[in-house]
Design an enzyme around this catalytic site. Structure first.
Site, PDB file in Angstrom:
ATOM      1  N   ASP A  27      25.964 -38.523 -78.536  1.00  0.00           N
ATOM      2  CA  ASP A  27      26.092 -39.160 -79.621  1.00  0.00           C
ATOM      3  C   ASP A  27      25.113 -38.764 -80.921  1.00  0.00           C
ATOM      4  O   ASP A  27      25.369 -38.670 -81.879  1.00  0.00           O
ATOM      5  CB  ASP A  27      25.671 -40.626 -79.640  1.00  0.00           C
ATOM      6  CG  ASP A  27      26.902 -41.448 -78.869  1.00  0.00           C
ATOM      7  OD1 ASP A  27      26.969 -41.368 -77.719  1.00  0.00           O
ATOM      8  OD2 ASP A  27      27.723 -41.798 -79.485  1.00  0.00           O
TER       9      ASP A  27
HETATM   10  O1  MRU Z   1      29.356 -47.065 -77.309  1.00  0.00           O
HETATM   11  P1  MRU Z   1      30.479 -45.820 -77.361  1.00  0.00           P
HETATM   12  O2  MRU Z   1      31.743 -46.189 -76.480  1.00  0.00           O
HETATM   13  O3  MRU Z   1      30.966 -45.280 -78.866  1.00  0.00           O
HETATM   14  O4  MRU Z   1      29.685 -44.661 -76.645  1.00  0.00           O
HETATM   15  C1  MRU Z   1      30.372 -43.333 -76.474  1.00  0.00           C
HETATM   16  C2  MRU Z   1      29.416 -42.340 -75.724  1.00  0.00           C
HETATM   17  O5  MRU Z   1      28.241 -42.510 -75.556  1.00  0.00           O
HETATM   18  C3  MRU Z   1      30.104 -41.321 -75.704  1.00  0.00           C
HETATM   19  O6  MRU Z   1      29.603 -40.374 -74.531  1.00  0.00           O
HETATM   20  C4  MRU Z   1      29.640 -40.205 -76.785  1.00  0.00           C
HETATM   21  O7  MRU Z   1      30.266 -40.786 -78.008  1.00  0.00           O
HETATM   22  C5  MRU Z   1      30.461 -38.801 -76.815  1.00  0.00           C
HETATM   23  S1  MRU Z   1      32.234 -38.911 -77.109  1.00  0.00           S
HETATM   24  C6  MRU Z   1      32.829 -37.490 -77.133  1.00  0.00           C
END
Ligand code: MRU
Length: 380
Positions: free
Chosen positions: A258
């Site tokens: 992220d």
């Molecule tokens: O809370 P989320 O579902 O948005 O978290 C998503 C993640 O942590 C993913 O692993 C990350 O965004 C990478 S997506 C290519």
């Protein structure tokens, strides 16, 4: 609109044709496969905040495209270029308040704001200038969708090569966490894109995915994608990962990101950090798949990455039924930060970055600047 997922060639979190955006409601998966129209920035804000659309790249693309749709609808209503500039800036500001951790959103917002300012300088401050600005903005937002798919394919290819190289001719078993596939991106996926590529090459023995407590992106979404794609896969609970590494001969762990700081410290879904520790203990290569838009060079290391705290009910309740003892306190961070030291390589659309000569961190500034030079050279 309800669609039969088996009719979809690859799963799509975001369906877009100029002037029309539809988002797959990921909260209803895997029971229901329903797309909702998204016509305004406010609706996109709600969809992102409520996690009907989630995953770092998908969030950023949704924000940009929702504003493109809204701006197209308002195209004829602006009497001056500056009115359109103010409209776009205010909506981008709002979208930036939706979720705090994934930097892709802020990168997109910053870039689009700069694009609007630069483009408006060459346009007359009248209704025609406003229309030209809106059209340019729509093109720019649409380009993000195409670029994300191309970037993910490149990440898939580079990551597969890096993981397969030490395996010789054998097939490999990979473990992933959270959801990083078509549902978290424009298509193909980042870490899941690497698994997809290994499978395309006929070299995947098996994929394992964690359920990813407490929101279960692994059990609900990654498992859904793996089954949909016909990839041989098994679901485990997060607490089984270390034992899996010990007993099943895992060749690599691949996760998404992220936000990646300049030294490679990586914020990703909660549980990533403990996977990296277990991987290090068991000698399993640990790779982060992240497009350049997930790299935040303004942060030297991961210590100041903002970590979203999620509602207590995600831990205490299941399908609306309380499962935790009443009165217990709850801590629910949505993300953790894995120190660069535990990461073997960072896979971007421009290649795999490794640590140089025994360093504990990565030189991502050098990688980003090299990548930008390559893009400039290709354009000329
Ligand atoms: O809370 P989320 O579902 O948005 O978290 C998503 C993640 O942590 C993913 O692993 C990350 O965004 C990478 S997506 C290519």
């Amino acid at each position: 609109m309800t669609t039969n997922p088996s009719e979809a060639r690859t799963l799509e979190a975001i369906k877009y044709h100029r002037g029309k955006l539809e988002l797959l409601d990921q909260k209803r998966l895997p029971q229901e496969f329903v797309y909702d129209a998204c016509t305004t920035s406010e609706e996109a804000f709600d969809a992102i905040r409520a996690m009907r659309v989630r995953g770092a790249p998908a969030i950023a693309i949704t924000a940009a495209l929702a504003l493109a749709v809204e701006a197209s609808q308002r195209r004829e209503t602006f009497s001056s270029r500056d009115e359109a500039v103010r409209f776009l800036a205010a909506k981008l500001e709002l979208l930036g308040e939706s979720r705090p951790t994934a930097v892709n959103l802020f990168e997109a917002i910053g870039r689009l704001k700069a694009y609007v300012s630069a483009t408006s300088l060459n346009l007359a401050d009248d209704a025609q200038g406003a229309r030209a600005l809106i059209d340019a903005f729509v093109n720019e937002a649409e380009a993000m969708l195409a670029k994300d798919v191309a970037d993910n394919r490149a990440i898939g290819a580079f990551g597969a090569e890096a993981l397969l190289e030490p395996a010789g001719k054998g097939n490999i078993r990979l473990l992933t966490h959270c959801n990083t596939g078509s549902l978290a991106t424009a298509a193909y996926g980042t870490a899941l894109g690497i698994i997809r590529r290994v499978q395309e090459l006929g070299r995947l023995d098996h994929a394992f995915c964690t359920e990813t407590r407490p929101y279960n992106q692994g059990a609900r979404l990654t498992a859904f994608e793996l089954v949909h794609e016909g990839i041989p896969a098994t679901l485990i609970t997060d607490s089984m990962a270390a034992f899996l590494m010990k007993s099943r001969g895992i060749h690599g762990v691949v996760v998404g990101a992220d936000r990646v700081a300049a030294n490679g410290d990586t914020a990703n879904k909660i549980g990533t950090y403990q996977l990296a520790i277990a991987a290090r203990y068991h000698g399993v290569p640990f790779f982060v798949a992240a497009p350049l838009t997930s790299i935040d060079l303004s942060m030297e290391d991961g210590s100041s990455i903002p970590i979203e705290e999620r509602p207590a009910s995600e831990l205490t309740d299941m399908n609306g039924v309380r499962i935790a003892a009443p009165g217990i306190g709850v801590w629910n961070p949505g993300f953790d930060v894995t120190p660069a030291e535990l990461i073997g390589g960072i896979v971007t659309e421009h290649g795999v970055v490794y640590k140089e000569g025994g360093a504990s961190g990565f030189d991502l500034a050098a990688h980003v600047s090299q990548a930008r030079d390559t893009v400039k050279t290709k354009k000329h």
